[in-house]
Design a protein around this motif. Structure first.
Motif, short mmCIF file in Angstrom:
data_model
loop_
_atom_site.label_atom_id
_atom_site.label_comp_id
_atom_site.label_asym_id
_atom_site.label_seq_id
_atom_site.Cartn_x
_atom_site.Cartn_y
_atom_site.Cartn_z
N GLY A 34 12.31 -47.44 12.70
CA GLY A 34 11.10 -47.82 11.97
C GLY A 34 10.43 -46.67 11.26
N LEU A 35 10.56 -45.47 11.82
CA LEU A 35 9.89 -44.30 11.24
C LEU A 35 10.78 -43.52 10.26
CD1 LEU A 35 8.06 -42.96 14.42
CD2 LEU A 35 7.03 -44.08 12.45
N ARG A 36 12.00 -44.02 10.01
CA ARG A 36 12.89 -43.31 9.10
C ARG A 36 12.27 -43.06 7.72
NH1 ARG A 36 17.18 -46.11 9.72
NH2 ARG A 36 18.29 -44.66 11.10
N PRO A 37 11.61 -44.07 7.12
CA PRO A 37 11.01 -43.82 5.80
C PRO A 37 9.98 -42.69 5.81
CG PRO A 37 11.10 -46.17 6.23
CD PRO A 37 11.44 -45.48 7.51
N LEU A 38 9.18 -42.60 6.87
CA LEU A 38 8.18 -41.53 6.94
C LEU A 38 8.83 -40.17 7.13
CD1 LEU A 38 5.33 -43.23 8.99
CD2 LEU A 38 5.24 -42.49 6.61
N ARG A 39 9.94 -40.12 7.87
CA ARG A 39 10.64 -38.85 8.02
C ARG A 39 11.23 -38.42 6.68
NH1 ARG A 39 12.77 -41.44 12.51
NH2 ARG A 39 14.89 -41.38 11.64
N GLU A 40 11.74 -39.38 5.93
CA GLU A 40 12.24 -39.07 4.58
C GLU A 40 11.10 -38.58 3.70
OE1 GLU A 40 13.99 -42.68 3.27
OE2 GLU A 40 15.78 -42.50 4.52
N ALA A 41 9.92 -39.18 3.88
CA ALA A 41 8.76 -38.78 3.09
C ALA A 41 8.42 -37.31 3.30
CB ALA A 41 7.56 -39.65 3.43
N MET A 42 8.63 -36.81 4.53
CA MET A 42 8.33 -35.41 4.81
C MET A 42 9.22 -34.48 4.00
SD MET A 42 5.78 -35.34 6.91
CE MET A 42 5.21 -36.76 5.97
N LEU A 43 10.45 -34.89 3.75
CA LEU A 43 11.34 -34.07 2.93
C LEU A 43 10.85 -34.03 1.49
CD1 LEU A 43 14.84 -35.25 4.25
CD2 LEU A 43 13.63 -33.13 4.81
N PHE A 44 10.44 -35.17 0.96
CA PHE A 44 9.89 -35.20 -0.40
C PHE A 44 8.59 -34.41 -0.48
CE2 PHE A 44 12.57 -39.09 -0.69
CZ PHE A 44 13.32 -38.71 -1.78
N LEU A 45 7.78 -34.48 0.58
CA LEU A 45 6.53 -33.72 0.61
C LEU A 45 6.81 -32.22 0.55
CD1 LEU A 45 3.41 -33.85 1.00
CD2 LEU A 45 3.84 -33.68 3.46
N ARG A 46 7.81 -31.78 1.32
CA ARG A 46 8.17 -30.35 1.34
C ARG A 46 8.64 -29.89 -0.03
NH1 ARG A 46 12.68 -28.85 5.56
NH2 ARG A 46 11.03 -29.66 6.94
N TRP A 47 9.50 -30.70 -0.68
CA TRP A 47 9.97 -30.32 -2.00
C TRP A 47 8.85 -30.37 -3.03
CZ3 TRP A 47 13.97 -27.74 -3.63
CH2 TRP A 47 15.09 -27.64 -2.82
N GLY A 48 7.96 -31.31 -2.87
CA GLY A 48 6.82 -31.37 -3.78
C GLY A 48 5.99 -30.10 -3.73
N LYS A 49 5.74 -29.60 -2.52
CA LYS A 49 4.97 -28.37 -2.38
C LYS A 49 5.71 -27.17 -2.96
CE LYS A 49 2.21 -29.85 1.59
NZ LYS A 49 0.92 -29.80 0.88
N ARG A 50 7.04 -27.17 -2.81
CA ARG A 50 7.82 -26.07 -3.39
C ARG A 50 7.69 -26.06 -4.90
NH1 ARG A 50 13.58 -26.28 -0.01
NH2 ARG A 50 12.79 -25.41 1.95
#
Length: 346
Positions: free
Chosen positions: A97-113
């Protein structure tokens, strides 16, 4: 630093309660004895036992893994990556159930980069926004807030506010604070809504929200002017490391606004603000040191304030330098060159 502060105007399939276990030999013996009682009495007891056990099981064996994914996602929308990783270990269904939110953390990290030019990538606001929006689409309030900030910087304020509102409604304190500030800056401002959202961010412990709420209470914006309440929220924000709030707490104590006048406390908070890099506090603390005859220390703080843009500090520093020996002047400037601000929330 912008110092506009004082107002001018292990994985398992289920997660359930553990059943009651017979622990000692006496209990086991009693249980065995009961098994040999007459069949009629035994049958009656068994029926009663099954009835009561069924009721207990319905209460004891709630399967928290059966939470619908949309509910689970709303609960975890503002989780950080470590919290998501921990929750994902509870059970298989939570992990899925939390897979989408874990994926979101990767996009968040790249966004900050992309936004800040970190991790060997060049700054690119468009790519940053695209990454943040992908994280937001997967339910992360952290990504919603960052996407809202990028929209705001691009001048697309309506899009930014919409994302702030979505994050705020999911309980994200940063989203609540940014939404409140957006209402204050709107044309015309919606001060009642602003104060409502700033209060929610404040009670959640978000220091910037506490500071902004204190300003509203201080100025009487969207609510009645209430200096004691404003001083209370300034103090909370200051205790949380918000530098501008430290300066305002010092002013409250110095002027007796919201607190009883207390020069010792005023001096303490002024020095803390100065040591965290607040240029006005550096100037005022340097001035206080000068009046006490602590010339070397005064020069250090006045030099720092001058470098921050306080022109009055430069004049006073030059006056003091004329009274010091060449080695003392050199020592004072060297101390200023090697000075580093204490870490702060803002």
């Amino acid at each position: 630093m912008n110092d506009r502060t004082w107002p001018h105007r292990s994985e398992t399939s289920h997660f359930s309660t553990i059943p009651f276990l017979i622990k000692n030999s006496t209990q086991k013996h009693e249980y065995s004895t009961r098994k040999h009682e007459n069949s009629t009495s035994n049958a009656i007891r068994n029926r009663q036992f099954r009835s009561s056990s069924s009721a207990r099981r319905s209460d004891q064996y709630r399967d928290f893994a059966a939470l619908p994914n949309d509910v689970l996602t709303k609960i975890a929308a503002n989780f950080s990556l470590p919290n998501l990783q921990t929750a994902s270990l509870v059970c298989k269904s939570w992990r899925d159930g939390l897979r989408p939110l874990r994926e979101a953390m990767l996009f968040l990290r790249w966004g900050k980069r992309f936004k800040h030019g970190r991790g060997g990538v060049k700054p690119n606001l468009e790519k940053a926004l695209d990454s943040f929006l992908k994280g937001a689409a997967r339910g992360s309030t952290l990504a919603m807030v960052d996407a809202g900030l990028v929209y705001w910087e691009m001048g697309k304020k309506e899009e930014g506010v919409a994302l702030y509102r979505k994050a705020a409604e999911l309980g994200d304190p940063a989203g609540q604070c940014n939404l409140g500030i957006s209402y204050l800056q709107a044309e015309p401002p919606n001060v009642e809504e602003a104060v409502k959202w700033l209060y929610q961010a404040s009670v959640a412990g978000y220091v910037r929200g506490q500071y902004q709420l204190a300003l509203c209470l201080h100025r009487g914006i969207g609510t009645d002017q209430n200096l004691p309440e404003a001083a209370k929220w300034y103090l909370r924000a200051a205790g949380g490391g918000y530098v501008r709030a430290m300066y305002n707490v010092s002013m409250c104590y110095s002027l007796g606004k919201g607190f009883m006048q207390n020069h010792k406390q005023a001096r303490k908070w002024m020095k803390l603000a100065a040591d965290h890099g607040h240029r006005k506090a550096q100037f005022e603390h340097g001035l206080a040191l000068f009046t006490e005859g602590q010339m070397m220390k005064a020069v250090v703080y006045l030099e720092l304030a001058g470098r921050g843009g306080e022109t009055a500090a430069v004049h006073l520093k030059n006056v003091i330098l004329q009274q010091l020996s060449p080695p003392s002047r050199e020592r004072a400037i060297t101390l200023a060159d090697n000075w580093r601000a204490l870490s702060s929330s803002r």
